[in-house]
Design a protein around this motif. Structure first.
Motif, PDB file in Angstrom:
ATOM      1  N   ARG A  69       3.554   1.428  -4.786  1.00  0.00           N
ATOM      2  CA  ARG A  69       4.385   0.234  -4.991  1.00  0.00           C
ATOM      3  C   ARG A  69       4.261  -0.770  -3.847  1.00  0.00           C
ATOM      4  NH1 ARG A  69       9.096   3.843  -7.515  1.00  0.00           N
ATOM      5  NH2 ARG A  69       9.194   2.923  -9.614  1.00  0.00           N
ATOM      6  N   VAL A 441       6.562  -5.658  -5.144  1.00  0.00           N
ATOM      7  CA  VAL A 441       6.749  -4.332  -5.733  1.00  0.00           C
ATOM      8  C   VAL A 441       5.646  -4.183  -6.772  1.00  0.00           C
ATOM      9  CG1 VAL A 441       8.297  -2.758  -6.932  1.00  0.00           C
ATOM     10  CG2 VAL A 441       9.244  -4.502  -5.392  1.00  0.00           C
ATOM     11  N   LEU A 444       3.814   0.584 -11.042  1.00  0.00           N
ATOM     12  CA  LEU A 444       3.638   2.026 -10.926  1.00  0.00           C
ATOM     13  C   LEU A 444       3.299   2.573 -12.303  1.00  0.00           C
ATOM     14  CD1 LEU A 444       3.843   4.553  -9.106  1.00  0.00           C
ATOM     15  CD2 LEU A 444       6.224   4.764  -9.845  1.00  0.00           C
ATOM     16  N   LEU A 510      12.248   0.512  -1.694  1.00  0.00           N
ATOM     17  CA  LEU A 510      11.236   1.039  -2.598  1.00  0.00           C
ATOM     18  C   LEU A 510      11.435   2.524  -2.852  1.00  0.00           C
ATOM     19  CD1 LEU A 510       7.922  -0.680  -1.396  1.00  0.00           C
ATOM     20  CD2 LEU A 510       9.191  -1.136  -3.492  1.00  0.00           C
TER      21      LEU A 510
END
Length: 723
Positions: A69, A441, A444, A510
């Motif tokens: 991330r 970010v 994922l 995160l």
């Protein structure tokens, strides 16, 4: 290992104070250089490794998730000062970053007045991030060969040709200062050791000031170092002899004044050196008074288009606990002559003020939330006064990276539990707010981050004495909806601190996404002892009111259970340092309330520490905890809650205690003794993890830090049933 935890030997050590006798079986663990102590700590580490071996896969997945991330090769938003844009860089695969700069522009060009920071088209690890990049410090080179590395501070000289920087390669926060010639890249012969943090240059750039600590790790001396001389020849500028006070040196944003602050928990005192009139020497602004705190900033108020009036801004608590902003002439001035600019308001805690040529920035908080206040300075003096506003229910806002006195913009940071850290520039001239960067970010497993998938709330618990205690909470919307539909509680990770008037304001993480996406909720209990609700919130959570910190936290946990958010067995509590003391206290007071407890560098043997004035920080902490050596009432009060002293045969939940061998703030011996006693007295399921090459902040290097946090978080998720 034989499937059994280490057993610390008992070696009774007896002390008596005020007719009260204590016997401590584990004080022998304080002997840091004793091979038997090191062997015991290593045995505890082996036991912890064995007991958490089943979490190895989860730890690796958590590490991989935060790594995936993270935009590993990146740079900060450049900050303008003295003809350069300064920024930091990070690099994929490297533990540390680099400090860099590029020139603003030719002073004759139109862009000289443009405060828009440069933005790279793309950033490659092996290429300059911006044209003309100059690497001031490569932190990876500085860290090479060291198990631990920390940059204490760096300061470019007024001429922009020299850089003074400090490093710590042990973790004990005693720094070494070197000076780099930025035109040649060579180090000057100047070498200073045992320095506290960074340095402050004088206006001429021919010398700088720094602080050193005494044997109890109290910053007590300010020195002046002349370039080209040795540390032994440095001039002692100020020595703070009162053991309750520490001292430090700095410079006003206007560059006109150098200031020395002497501060205790309840009193401050400033000296200033006017660099326009250095022959006047250092002058005391206002003598210290017990209970009176103040800070000093230089401002220039314009009037009728004239050159303006120079004055000091004094932020003080002489007229009320939540502080007032006053003005004073550029001279030693008793507080009877301070003139109010922003009067005391019990609903608004004034925390800091920054002065610029055209405006003031006031940092304040109200109803538990931070606020940024702009006061414009026009040709007729004080102008409009307003807040920079955002719309989230809970958030954190603050300013930073604003070194230039004449800049028309305010660099500010904004975040919330679901909003990545965001950097804005607020232009005071047209009142525009421009987003310069938001923490990336990265996707994922092909899925983008969307803040709207998460909900955040401000909740209020009721303490034992009826006081309302705020809670900040975040959870995935779909997780919350499913739990409500099924009528089941959520696994919940509850964090707390509650000391030193430090506010645990909501911010993005995160790592937290990994626990939220696995079905956990995360909450912060804003308990008394912190500063979230003003000075009274702090005053009612320290010294003889300290128990409020612990009972507030328990009240928050029970509120979250009673309102259907979670259940005791699905609640894991976490806190560090003084928050670790909170963890130890709530374990004793309400062991049935927790499914697990994480105590990081925990201050759990606070009675022993506060009885020993020779230990680091003890004397300067008397105003926070009290002096049990001098006052039997304080002794009895601390003894009534001190986690180590109050270990009993109770049904403790599983506990993970984490510490560092070289920590000078909370010595490793406190959690080591606590763990030994928890096992011996209660047979508790408790683990001790000691970093053997780190200090109070834990390991250094971002990948090491990620592995370290993955270890803690995997244990938390296991206790929450989400491993």
């Amino acid at each position: 290992m034989s499937g059994q935890p280490p057993v610390a030997k008992k070696s009774p050590h007896t002390t008596t104070h005020h007719g009260r006798t204590r016997t401590d079986d584990y004080e022998w663990l304080r002997a840091k250089d004793d091979p038997e102590v090191i062997a015991y700590l290593e045995a505890e580490n082996e036991w912890t490794t064995e007991r958490t071996a089943h979490l190895a896969g989860l730890r690796q997945r958590l590490f991989d998730e935060v790594k995936a991330r993270t935009l590993e090769t990146d740079l900060s938003v450049p900050t303008r000062n003295r003809g350069y844009w300064y920024y930091g860089r990070s690099f994929e695969g490297k533990e540390y970053g680099a400090s860099c700069r590029v020139p603003v522009a030719d002073p004759e060009s139109d862009s000289w007045q443009d405060w828009t920071p440069p933005t790279p088209a793309q950033v490659a690890a092996d290429q300059p991030a911006l044209p003309g990049e100059e690497v001031l410090l490569d932190h990876n080179e500085l860290a090479e060969g060291h198990a631990f590395f920390s940059l204490g501070g760096s300061a470019v000289s007024p001429s922009t040709t020299l850089l003074a920087y400090s490093t710590d390669t042990v973790g004990d926060e005693r720094y070494t200062v070197r000076v780099k010639d930025l035109t040649t890249g060579e180090l000057l012969p100047d070498l200073l050791e045992g320095v506290m943090g960074g340095v402050t240059w004088d206006r001429a750039g021919e010398s700088f000031y720094y602080s050193t600590v005494d044997e109890s790790w109290r910053p007590d001396k300010v020195w002046r170092h002349l370039l080209g001389s040795t540390q032994a020849d440095d001039e002692l500028v100020y020595h703070e002899t009162d053991e309750r006070f520490w001292c430090g040196v700095g410079r006003t944003r206007s560059d006109r004044f150098l200031v020395i602050e002497s501060g205790a928990k309840t009193s401050t005192e400033y000296r200033f050196l006017d660099q326009d009139r250095p022959e006047a020497g250092w002058q005391l602004f206002a003598a210290r008074e017990e209970g009176i705190e103040y800070s000093l900033e230089h401002a220039r108020l314009r009037a009728n288009g004239g050159p303006g009036e120079d004055l000091f801004l004094v932020l003080h608590n002489a007229t009320g606990a939540d502080f007032e902003l006053a003005t004073a002439p550029i001279a030693p001035t008793p507080r009877s002559q301070w003139k109010p600019l922003i009067a005391h308001d019990p609903a608004v805690r004034l925390e800091d003020v920054d002065a610029f040529a055209g405006h003031l920035v006031v940092h304040q908080r109200s109803e538990g939330l931070t606020q940024l206040r702009i006061i414009e300075l026009g040709d007729d003096g004080i102008g409009d006064d307003y807040l920079v506003r955002f719309e989230d229910e809970i958030y954190t806002i603050g300013s930073g990276g604003n070194p230039a006195f004449d800049q028309p913009t305010v660099r500010l940071g904004y975040t919330s539990l679901r909003t990545p850290s965001s950097v804005y520039d607020y232009d005071v001239r047209d009142r525009s707010l421009t987003l310069r960067k938001q923490q990336p970010v990265l996707p994922l497993d092909g899925r983008d981050f969307d803040r709207e998938e998460y909900e955040e709330h401000r909740l209020w618990a009721t303490a034992e004495d009826g006081v309302r205690v705020p809670i900040s909470l975040v959870v995935r919307r779909d997780v919350r909806a499913a739990a409500l539909a099924a009528g089941r509680p959520l696994p919940l990770h509850l964090y707390g601190y509650g000391s030193y008037e430090a506010s645990m304001d909501p911010g993005f993480s995160l790592f937290r996404l990994s626990e939220l996406d696995r079905g956990a909720a995360f909450a912060i209990a804003h308990v008394r002892g912190g500063g979230e609700m003003g000075r009274g919130w702090y005053d009612n959570g320290k010294v003889l009111h300290k128990r409020n910190t612990f009972t507030d936290f328990i009240a928050c946990a029970r509120h979250l259970v009673e309102t259907g958010w979670t259940s005791p067995e699905l609640t894991v509590a976490e806190g560090g340092s003084a928050g670790g003391l909170l963890m130890g206290a709530i374990a004793n007071l309400a062991p049935e309330q927790w499914g697990g407890i994480v105590a990081a560098v925990p201050f759990v043997d606070n009675l022993t520490t506060m009885l020993d004035a020779s230990l680091p920080l003890t004397v300067v902490e008397y105003d926070e905890w009290g002096n049990p050596e001098a006052d039997p009432e304080v002794y009895d009060y601390i003894a009534s809650y001190a986690p180590y002293d109050n270990v009993a045969d109770l049904p403790y939940p599983p506990i993970l205690a984490e510490t560092s061998l070289n920590d000078t703030r909370v010595l490793y011996v406190e959690p080591a003794k606590w763990v030994a006693r928890l096992r011996a007295v209660a047979g508790a399921d408790v683990l001790l993890k000691t970093e053997m090459n780190a200090g109070h902040g834990g390991v250094s290097g971002r990948y090491q830090a990620w592995h370290d946090r993955a270890f803690s978080l995997s244990w938390i998720l296991d206790r929450l049933g989400l491993a």
